[in-house]
Design a protein around this motif. Structure first.
Motif, PDB file in Angstrom:
ATOM      1  N   LYS A   2      -3.138  -3.490 -18.181  1.00  0.00           N
ATOM      2  CA  LYS A   2      -2.563  -2.536 -17.257  1.00  0.00           C
ATOM      3  C   LYS A   2      -3.178  -1.164 -17.516  1.00  0.00           C
ATOM      4  CE  LYS A   2       1.297  -5.257 -16.327  1.00  0.00           C
ATOM      5  NZ  LYS A   2       0.646  -6.464 -16.410  1.00  0.00           N
ATOM      6  N   ARG A  21       2.007   1.087 -13.015  1.00  0.00           N
ATOM      7  CA  ARG A  21       2.104  -0.267 -12.453  1.00  0.00           C
ATOM      8  C   ARG A  21       1.695  -0.236 -10.992  1.00  0.00           C
ATOM      9  NH1 ARG A  21       5.359  -4.211 -14.686  1.00  0.00           N
ATOM     10  NH2 ARG A  21       4.027  -5.382 -13.285  1.00  0.00           N
ATOM     11  N   CYS A  22       0.993  -1.249 -10.556  1.00  0.00           N
ATOM     12  CA  CYS A  22       0.582  -1.374  -9.157  1.00  0.00           C
ATOM     13  C   CYS A  22       1.358  -2.533  -8.543  1.00  0.00           C
ATOM     14  CB  CYS A  22      -0.917  -1.633  -9.065  1.00  0.00           C
ATOM     15  SG  CYS A  22      -1.507  -1.768  -7.364  1.00  0.00           S
ATOM     16  N   HIS A  23       2.041  -2.259  -7.442  1.00  0.00           N
ATOM     17  CA  HIS A  23       2.882  -3.262  -6.793  1.00  0.00           C
ATOM     18  C   HIS A  23       2.201  -3.914  -5.586  1.00  0.00           C
ATOM     19  CE1 HIS A  23       6.198  -2.204  -9.352  1.00  0.00           C
ATOM     20  NE2 HIS A  23       6.060  -0.935  -9.037  1.00  0.00           N
ATOM     21  N   LEU A  52      -6.722  -4.476  -8.249  1.00  0.00           N
ATOM     22  CA  LEU A  52      -5.404  -3.872  -8.041  1.00  0.00           C
ATOM     23  C   LEU A  52      -4.313  -4.942  -8.027  1.00  0.00           C
ATOM     24  CD1 LEU A  52      -6.374  -1.244  -5.349  1.00  0.00           C
ATOM     25  CD2 LEU A  52      -5.651  -0.778  -7.694  1.00  0.00           C
ATOM     26  N   TYR A  53      -4.595  -6.078  -7.409  1.00  0.00           N
ATOM     27  CA  TYR A  53      -3.653  -7.190  -7.335  1.00  0.00           C
ATOM     28  C   TYR A  53      -3.292  -7.692  -8.735  1.00  0.00           C
ATOM     29  CZ  TYR A  53      -1.837 -11.829  -6.158  1.00  0.00           C
ATOM     30  OH  TYR A  53      -1.063 -12.952  -6.052  1.00  0.00           O
ATOM     31  N   LYS A  54      -4.310  -7.812  -9.591  1.00  0.00           N
ATOM     32  CA  LYS A  54      -4.101  -8.319 -10.956  1.00  0.00           C
ATOM     33  C   LYS A  54      -3.700  -7.215 -11.934  1.00  0.00           C
ATOM     34  CE  LYS A  54      -7.261 -12.204 -10.617  1.00  0.00           C
ATOM     35  NZ  LYS A  54      -8.460 -12.839 -11.192  1.00  0.00           N
ATOM     36  N   GLU A  55      -3.615  -5.982 -11.449  1.00  0.00           N
ATOM     37  CA  GLU A  55      -3.271  -4.818 -12.269  1.00  0.00           C
ATOM     38  C   GLU A  55      -4.247  -4.626 -13.427  1.00  0.00           C
ATOM     39  OE1 GLU A  55       0.913  -3.618 -12.792  1.00  0.00           O
ATOM     40  OE2 GLU A  55       1.362  -5.677 -12.154  1.00  0.00           O
ATOM     41  N   THR A  56      -5.521  -4.839 -13.158  1.00  0.00           N
ATOM     42  CA  THR A  56      -6.548  -4.627 -14.173  1.00  0.00           C
ATOM     43  C   THR A  56      -7.460  -3.453 -13.811  1.00  0.00           C
ATOM     44  OG1 THR A  56      -7.946  -6.293 -13.120  1.00  0.00           O
ATOM     45  CG2 THR A  56      -6.573  -7.022 -14.957  1.00  0.00           C
ATOM     46  N   LEU A  80       2.418   2.465  -6.290  1.00  0.00           N
ATOM     47  CA  LEU A  80       2.195   2.782  -7.696  1.00  0.00           C
ATOM     48  C   LEU A  80       3.466   3.322  -8.326  1.00  0.00           C
ATOM     49  CD1 LEU A  80      -1.228   4.639  -7.446  1.00  0.00           C
ATOM     50  CD2 LEU A  80      -0.849   2.232  -7.981  1.00  0.00           C
TER      51      LEU A  80
END
Length: 91
Positions: A2, A21-23, A52-56, A80
C-alpha cells in the motif's frame, strides 16, 4: 504494498506514517466494471488502473484521479482515504 507516506518532525524525533487507501476495487464492484472497462472509459493505461485496483500504485496523476472521479461520479475522498496515523519513535 500500500502507498505509505512518512512525515518526520525533527524536533520530536518521531515519524508519522500515513497510509493512503484506494477504493477503486470497491467502486468497480459497485458499478460491475472490469479493469479493461475502466481503462476504455477513461482512456487510462490498463497498467495504471491495475496498480490502483490492487493498491500497489506509488503515485497517481491528477489527470487520472479526475478521470476516475468523473467516471464514477464521485469525489476524491470517495476514491482515496488516509487511514490511521501510526507513530514510530526514533532515538
Amino acid at each position: 504494498m500500500k502507498a505509505i507516506f512518512v512525515i518526520q518532525d525533527n524536533k520530536k524525533h518521531s515519524q508519522e506514517v500515513l497510509m493512503v487507501r484506494c477504493h477503486l476495487a470497491r467502486l468497480m464492484g459497485e458499478h460491475k466494471m472490469k479493469i479493461v472497462d475502466v481503462a476504455r472509459e477513461t482512456g487510462l493505461n490498463r497498467n495504471t488502473v491495475t496498480l490502483l485496483y490492487k493498491e500497489t500504485a506509488q503515485r497517481i496523476e491528477l489527470d487520472a484521479l479526475d478521470k476516475l472521479c468523473k467516471l464514477f461520479s464521485c469525489e476524491v475522498g470517495d476514491l482515496l482515504e488516509i487511514q490511521e496515523n501510526h507513530e514510530k519513535n526514533e532515538r
